[in-house]
Design a protein around this motif. Structure first.
Motif, mmCIF file in Angstrom:
data_model
loop_
_atom_site.group_PDB
_atom_site.id
_atom_site.type_symbol
_atom_site.label_atom_id
_atom_site.label_comp_id
_atom_site.label_asym_id
_atom_site.label_seq_id
_atom_site.Cartn_x
_atom_site.Cartn_y
_atom_site.Cartn_z
ATOM 1 N N GLY A 1 0.819 -1.204 0.000
ATOM 2 C CA GLY A 1 0.000 0.000 0.000
ATOM 3 C C GLY A 1 0.855 1.258 0.000
ATOM 4 O O GLY A 1 0.683 2.150 -0.840
ATOM 5 N N THR A 2 1.843 1.292 0.888
ATOM 6 C CA THR A 2 2.716 2.455 0.971
ATOM 7 C C THR A 2 3.535 2.614 -0.310
ATOM 8 O O THR A 2 3.726 3.731 -0.805
ATOM 9 C CB THR A 2 3.679 2.302 2.171
ATOM 10 N N MET A 3 4.030 1.496 -0.820
ATOM 11 C CA MET A 3 4.876 1.536 -2.011
ATOM 12 C C MET A 3 4.173 2.257 -3.153
ATOM 13 O O MET A 3 4.759 3.078 -3.847
ATOM 14 C CB MET A 3 5.232 0.106 -2.427
ATOM 15 N N PHE A 4 2.888 1.971 -3.344
ATOM 16 C CA PHE A 4 2.206 2.550 -4.494
ATOM 17 C C PHE A 4 1.548 3.901 -4.181
ATOM 18 O O PHE A 4 1.306 4.673 -5.095
ATOM 19 C CB PHE A 4 1.180 1.556 -5.059
ATOM 20 N N SER A 5 1.293 4.186 -2.889
ATOM 21 C CA SER A 5 0.634 5.469 -2.601
ATOM 22 C C SER A 5 1.648 6.519 -2.162
ATOM 23 O O SER A 5 1.492 7.705 -2.442
ATOM 24 C CB SER A 5 -0.435 5.285 -1.521
ATOM 25 N N ASN A 6 2.698 6.083 -1.473
ATOM 26 C CA ASN A 6 3.589 7.064 -0.878
ATOM 27 C C ASN A 6 5.045 6.596 -0.879
ATOM 28 O O ASN A 6 5.647 6.411 0.173
ATOM 29 C CB ASN A 6 3.101 7.324 0.562
ATOM 30 N N PRO A 7 5.622 6.379 -2.073
ATOM 31 C CA PRO A 7 7.008 5.908 -2.117
ATOM 32 C C PRO A 7 7.964 6.967 -1.571
ATOM 33 O O PRO A 7 7.718 8.169 -1.735
ATOM 34 C CB PRO A 7 7.257 5.642 -3.599
ATOM 35 N N GLN A 8 9.032 6.536 -0.903
ATOM 36 C CA GLN A 8 9.905 7.442 -0.170
ATOM 37 C C GLN A 8 11.084 7.956 -0.977
ATOM 38 O O GLN A 8 11.586 9.041 -0.741
ATOM 39 C CB GLN A 8 10.459 6.735 1.083
ATOM 40 N N THR B 1 12.112 5.312 -6.752
ATOM 41 C CA THR B 1 10.879 4.540 -6.649
ATOM 42 C C THR B 1 9.707 5.356 -7.163
ATOM 43 O O THR B 1 8.863 4.868 -7.913
ATOM 44 C CB THR B 1 10.611 4.131 -5.190
ATOM 45 N N GLN B 2 9.690 6.628 -6.756
ATOM 46 C CA GLN B 2 8.601 7.501 -7.201
ATOM 47 C C GLN B 2 8.539 7.553 -8.718
ATOM 48 O O GLN B 2 7.475 7.405 -9.317
ATOM 49 C CB GLN B 2 8.809 8.921 -6.639
ATOM 50 N N ASP B 3 9.715 7.701 -9.335
ATOM 51 C CA ASP B 3 9.733 7.781 -10.798
ATOM 52 C C ASP B 3 9.293 6.466 -11.432
ATOM 53 O O ASP B 3 8.581 6.447 -12.439
ATOM 54 C CB ASP B 3 11.149 8.133 -11.287
#
Lengths: 267, 295
Positions: free
Chosen positions: A247-254, A258-260
């Motif tokens: 869930g965090t990986m796809f909604s709020n990557p750090q 990863t975001q890109d």
């Protein structure tokens, strides 16, 4: 042109003592000759959960996965520790054949043996000394049911496995692996050669199987990772950049890389 | 010329070449069979030949050809299977392996007369095995090994890597994977190799003249104890094969009807090879179906 990202800043979660881990790697490194393909992978895999390994081609996720059941023996040099039930299985004196019975693997392309459907499942069991016909028959049925294939093949068990469709072959490969009663199931892009309908069936099977097995799946497909996994690790050029709940990986990557990647900028 | 025309011309040329090959083969077959079959009788197939003139039947020689083939295969298949598996699966890709490969290729290009003389000096004379079935079988093994080894290696290598990975990932040993999973898939290719090398054994004469000998002592076909000197199964008796017999009739034979005799013997030889090929293929297909559950 691929942007340069720093490998210094990573966001890799670790688990507290309450979480039971089925498998854990410590500073795992993989070398193909002089090519350093995997750097310091420190990942823990919670029991009875599905962990997805995502990343672009060449990110090292398959290399990492294949190290876990020592399939890289003789191909690459793997250093570091792999903890399984309190034993470091990345030692030369570990019985790799025994390890592979506990840590099963399903490959990218369906690779059933060129034998009957039944024989695909019982061949390795027989080689391990299971003789009773009743036991073998029972194992055939439970593992085919586990892989959601039983109803489709129960009347044609003696037909060649190669006569099945690609999706059925892949589920047969899953059944063949779980027939060995492993703890952990490694899947290396199991759906990349399958059509969407077969993919859905395999995914449903995996969600059902996580009740009994710890599953680690490499996938190219981010939607697939989002659909099936509860933990997700992002690999980039041989480094584990981020490891967190899906869930965090796809909604709020750090991490920027990863975001890109999640945003679809590369890969 | 556009792509379509070029394609058509190429297809025609290829068809013509194939037709030529098949035509030559058919011509030879028809010629040999039509020249020989009229002189074939049951008595000729089963009867004994006269040691001096070569006249009479070919029963013993025909049996010798088959017996020699079986013995040769019994020796050469296990050796070449081991060598083939080693080269395909275990050998590292280094200079030692390529040395082995070159040695095998050199062995396959040895003239048969050289192999025959080598067998004569080493097995017949030095090892005191005499002119015998076993000397012939060992000499023929030298012919078979390169062909069979290469063929088995290639058949095994052609099996997809993913099959090996599947076996290993189930905790099967490399050996068990090789024997139980890879070998059955490679079986049809291996059978082809066995058939090809069997044809060579059937047709070989030069190497056998010096090793299995040129005489076919009358054997007692009711005595199947391999220890008895008169038994057809005795591997230490001299054994003129059909191919050697044909050569002998034509060169040293004093029979009046030598031409007819050799034509008839050739027809039988051809039929025997065809029958053997057919039988080996049927057996191979049967085994393949059994181990792979395919149709």
């Amino acid at each position: 042109m691929l942007k340069q990202y720093s490998f210094e800043k990573t966001a890799v979660q670790s688990f507290d003592a309450q979480t039971t881990l089925a498998l854990k790697t410590e500073d795992l490194q993989v070398f193909y000759g002089a090519n350093h393909a995997m750097h310091d992978a420190n990942l823990g895999f919670p029991k009875n959960q599905i962990t997805a390994l995502i990343g672009a081609s060449g990110s090292g996720k398959s290399t990492y996965l294949r190290s876990l059941n020592r399939m890289n023996d003789g191909i690459a040099t793997v250093t570091g520790k792999i903890w399984y039930h309190g034993v470091n299985i990345n030692e030369p004196n570990v019985n790799i054949y025994e390890i592979r019975k506990h840590i099963g693997m399903v490959f990218q392309r369906p690779n059933p043996f060129s034998k009957s459907i039944r024989e695909n499942i019982v061949y390795a069991l027989k080689a391990n000394g299971m003789k009773s016909k009743a036991d073998l028959d029972e194992r055939v049925e439970t593992s085919l049911r586990g892989a959601a294939l039983w109803d489709e093949v129960k009347d044609t068990l003696d037909k060649s496995a190669l006569s099945l469709s690609g999706g059925q072959q892949q589920r047969l490969c899953i059944a063949r692996s779980i027939a060995m009663a492993p703890d952990v199931l490694l899947l290396d892009e199991p759906c990349s050669a399958l059509d969407p309908i077969s993919t859905v069936k395999v995914e449903e099977t995996l969600l059902e199987l996580q009740k009994q097995y710890t599953i680690i799946i490499v996938t190219h497909n981010m939607q697939q990772a989002a659909r099936v996994s509860s933990q997700c690790a992002f690999f980039h050029l041989g480094h584990v950049m981020e490891y967190t709940s899906t869930g965090t990986m796809f909604s709020n990557p750090q991490i920027p890389v990863t975001q890109d990647y999640i945003a679809g900028s590369f890969g | 010329m556009n792509a379509k025309q070029r394609d058509r011309v190429a297809t025609v040329i290829i068809d013509l070449i194939v037709a030529a090959v098949v035509g030559i083969l058919l011509f030879l077959l028809v010629y040999i069979l039509s020249a020989g079959l009229p002189h074939v009788s049951w008595k000729f197939i089963t009867g004994a030949s006269d040691p001096m003139s070569g006249a009479g039947g070919i029963g013993v020689q025909l049996f010798n050809s088959f017996y020699l083939l079986v013995l040769t295969m019994l020796i050469s298949i296990p050796i070449s299977l081991g060598a083939g598996i080693y080269l395909a699966e275990y050998a590292k890709d280094n200079w030692r392996t390529s040395l082995i490969r070159s040695a095998i290729e050199v062995l396959s290009s040895l003239p048969s007369v050289v192999v025959g003389l080598f067998g004569f000096l080493l097995f017949v004379v030095k090892f005191k095995m005499g002119f015998s079935v076993i000397s012939g079988a060992v000499a023929l093994t030298f012919f078979n090994l390169p062909l069979l080894t290469r063929n088995i290696e290639e058949s095994l290598s052609a099996v997809s890597r993913s099959q090996r990975e599947a076996g290993l990932s189930l905790g099967l040993s490399k050996w068990k994977t090789e024997i139980g999973i890879i070998l059955p898939v490679a079986l049809p290719g291996i059978v082809t190799g066995v058939v090809l090398s069997a044809g060579r054994v059937f047709g070989e004469a030069a190497a056998l003249i010096y090793t299995a000998g040129q005489s076919a002592p009358v054997t007692n076909f009711s005595d199947w104890n391999p220890m008895d000197p008169a038994s057809p199964l005795n591997p230490m008796r001299p054994a003129e094969t059909l191919a050697v017999h044909i050569w002998k009739i034509n060169t040293e034979g004093m029979a009046e009807n030598a031409a007819q005799l050799s034509a008839a013997a050739s027809a039988i030889l051809i039929l025997a090879v065809l029958l053997f090929n057919l039988g080996a293929r049927l057996l191979g297909n049967f085994l393949y179906r059994r181990v792979t559950a395919s149709k």
